[in-house]
Write a protein that holds these residues in place. Structure first.
Motif, PDB file in Angstrom:
ATOM      1  N   HIS A 127      -1.941 -32.061 133.570  1.00 25.15           N
ATOM      2  CA  HIS A 127      -1.613 -32.203 132.136  1.00 25.15           C
ATOM      3  C   HIS A 127      -0.130 -31.928 131.953  1.00 25.15           C
ATOM      4  N   GLU A 129       1.573 -31.312 129.071  1.00 26.87           N
ATOM      5  CA  GLU A 129       2.068 -30.476 127.970  1.00 26.87           C
ATOM      6  C   GLU A 129       2.862 -29.322 128.585  1.00 26.87           C
ATOM      7  N   ASP A 138       3.239 -26.245 128.375  1.00 26.87           N
ATOM      8  CA  ASP A 138       2.699 -24.952 128.835  1.00 26.87           C
ATOM      9  C   ASP A 138       2.165 -25.060 130.269  1.00 26.87           C
ATOM     10  N   HIS A 139       2.028 -26.294 130.771  1.00 29.04           N
ATOM     11  CA  HIS A 139       1.573 -26.482 132.162  1.00 29.04           C
ATOM     12  C   HIS A 139       2.592 -27.197 133.044  1.00 29.04           C
ATOM     13  N   HIS A 157      -6.904 -33.303 126.077  1.00 28.56           N
ATOM     14  CA  HIS A 157      -6.644 -33.684 124.709  1.00 28.56           C
ATOM     15  C   HIS A 157      -5.354 -34.465 124.531  1.00 28.56           C
ATOM     16  N   ASP A 216      -6.992 -28.494 130.104  1.00 31.46           N
ATOM     17  CA  ASP A 216      -7.250 -27.698 128.884  1.00 31.46           C
ATOM     18  C   ASP A 216      -8.740 -27.603 128.543  1.00 31.46           C
ATOM     19  N   TYR A 240     -11.133 -22.289 120.507  1.00 31.34           N
ATOM     20  CA  TYR A 240     -10.307 -23.220 121.277  1.00 31.34           C
ATOM     21  C   TYR A 240     -10.819 -24.654 121.069  1.00 31.34           C
ATOM     22  N   HIS A 271      -6.420 -22.390 130.755  1.00 41.09           N
ATOM     23  CA  HIS A 271      -6.229 -21.195 129.918  1.00 41.09           C
ATOM     24  C   HIS A 271      -7.481 -20.325 129.996  1.00 41.09           C
TER      25      HIS A 271
END
Ligand code: FEO
Length: 397
Positions: free
Chosen positions: A78, A80, A82-83, A145, A164, A191, A224
């Motif tokens: 992924h 995004e 944060d990763h 997502h 995610d 979440y 997460h």
């Protein structure tokens, strides 16, 4: 950070963000983790990185197992940040020529984020990546997502790295579901409500697809929160349930108020709902975070939204929530608007238009009260509550 063994030669090497309290608009009261995973096979493989500011934690964990420069393959499930935020530092360290495996859309997104300096390799469901004793398979999970999202599966160990999906924003000492037990489920629900809800139809298909592809994960490792090793089917079953958006015999009354008139209306509606024996929650939007409000309505069969009219429009907190809720596309709910006004009274029309745009079923044209509700006005509110309550009578709790 200390690495944590997930399975033979497979380790959690992520980071714990104890202090984050706002994750792009989602209230993360208990922080989060950014999970990255290291497979110590012939080709040492890292699955996902962490948020840029946490790369030190990741390298500290990896360094206790192996020299990070020995990483040969990187998987980006992924893109995004944060990763993927830690990717530039990682690639600088291990060599920009090392392959980064990602989905087709991941290829585009990583290019968009970082330019063309990495050796990106697009994979799909037909790719099998041999890393020594193990082979990795991939499954595109588009829009779960993000367009680039994908799963990585270790065939020999039956371990699913699910990006995610199945995650929770929860920072704790626990790395596994069996260490925290049932207490993790409200975090998983929140979440889902705030991240996956708009893609519920895809979630239902995904669960079926996992089985079709012969995947029977013994451990599910999301990006997460805790990993699911005691009972991975528990979170998959919960996702099936949540994705169905089955309405329950529950109503949520969400409102804000200027001079307490809309509050009085909300409380009279609640009285009507309780009189019909409906599980009811009533929340003033100025005192609850939008991400908690959406979690509360997840399994409700009805949502009633109240706002006074302020400057010919909605009260700002109500407007904020409706915008957030619309984006998350909840389904299968009865809905109605209410509110008091002084001279123009647009709020009912505005809320109703938003509820219609969300394709919720309007059970009432909306209840508008001039100034302060008198006994007759409160009776109408009570009756709105009983009407909704009766409509929910056949629903399960
Ligand atoms: Fe945890 Fe979509 O990033």
């Amino acid at each position: 950070m200390k690495p944590v063994k997930v399975s033979e030669a497979i380790y959690w090497v992520g980071a714990i963000d104890w202090n984050i309290r706002d994750f792009h608009g989602y209230a993360t009261y208990q922080g989060t983790t950014y999970n990255a995973f290291l497979i110590l096979d012939e080709k040492i493989t890292l699955i996902d990185t962490v948020k840029k500011e946490f790369t030190d934690q990741m390298f500290e964990a990896i360094g206790q197992l192996v020299d990070p420069k020995k990483i040969e393959y990187v998987i980006s499930n992924h893109t995004e940040m944060d990763h993927s935020g830690g990717l530039p530092i990682l690639m600088h360290l291990i060599g920009q020529d090392k392959p980064v495996y990602c989905s087709k859309m991941g290829f585009r997104n990583l290019r968009g984020h970082f330019g063309d300096k990495f050796n990106l390799q697009a994979v799909d469901k037909d790719t099998e990546l041999n890393i020594g004793l193990r082979t990795l398979s991939f499954m595109e999970t588009r829009m779960l997502h993000w367009p680039d999202s994908m799963f990585t599966y270790v065939n020999e160990d039956d371990i699913l790295f699910s990006s995610d999906c199945f995650g929770q924003h929860y920072a704790g000492w626990e790395r596994f579901d069996d260490q925290i037990g049932e207490a993790i489920m409200p975090h998983a629900l929140k979440y889902y409500a705030n991240i996956l809800l708009p893609y519920s139809p895809r979630v239902s298909k995904l669960i079926a697809q996992v089985a079709e592809l012969g995947m029977a994960p013994k451990i599910i490792c999301p990006d997460h929160g805790v990993l699911w090793r005691e009972n991975p089917s528990k979170i998959m079953e919960a996702y099936s349930r949540w994705a169905s958006q089955k309405p329950h015999r529950k109503a949520v009354v969400l409102y804000d108020t200027m001079w307490e008139s809309t509050r009085k209306m909300a409380e009279a509606i609640v009285d009507g709902l309780i009189a019909e024996n409906v599980e009811t929650q009533c929340m003033r939007l100025r005192t609850i975070h939008r991400s908690d409000a959406i979690t509360e309505i997840m399994e409700a069969g009805a949502v009633l939204i109240g706002s006074p009219t302020l400057n010919n429009g909605l009260f700002p907190t109500v407007s904020d929530f409706l915008c957030y809720m619309k984006g998350l596309r909840p389904r299968n709910k009865l809905a109605a608007a209410f509110g008091s006004y002084g001279w123009t009274g647009e709020s009912i029309k505005l809320i109703t238009a938003e509820l219609e745009a969300m394709k919720l079923e309007l059970i009432d044209p909306g209840l508008s009260i001039h100034w302060v509700p008198d006994d007759n006005g409160l009776k109408k509110c009570f009756e709105m509550g009983t009407k909704v309550g009766r409509a929910l009578a056949g629903f399960e709790r």
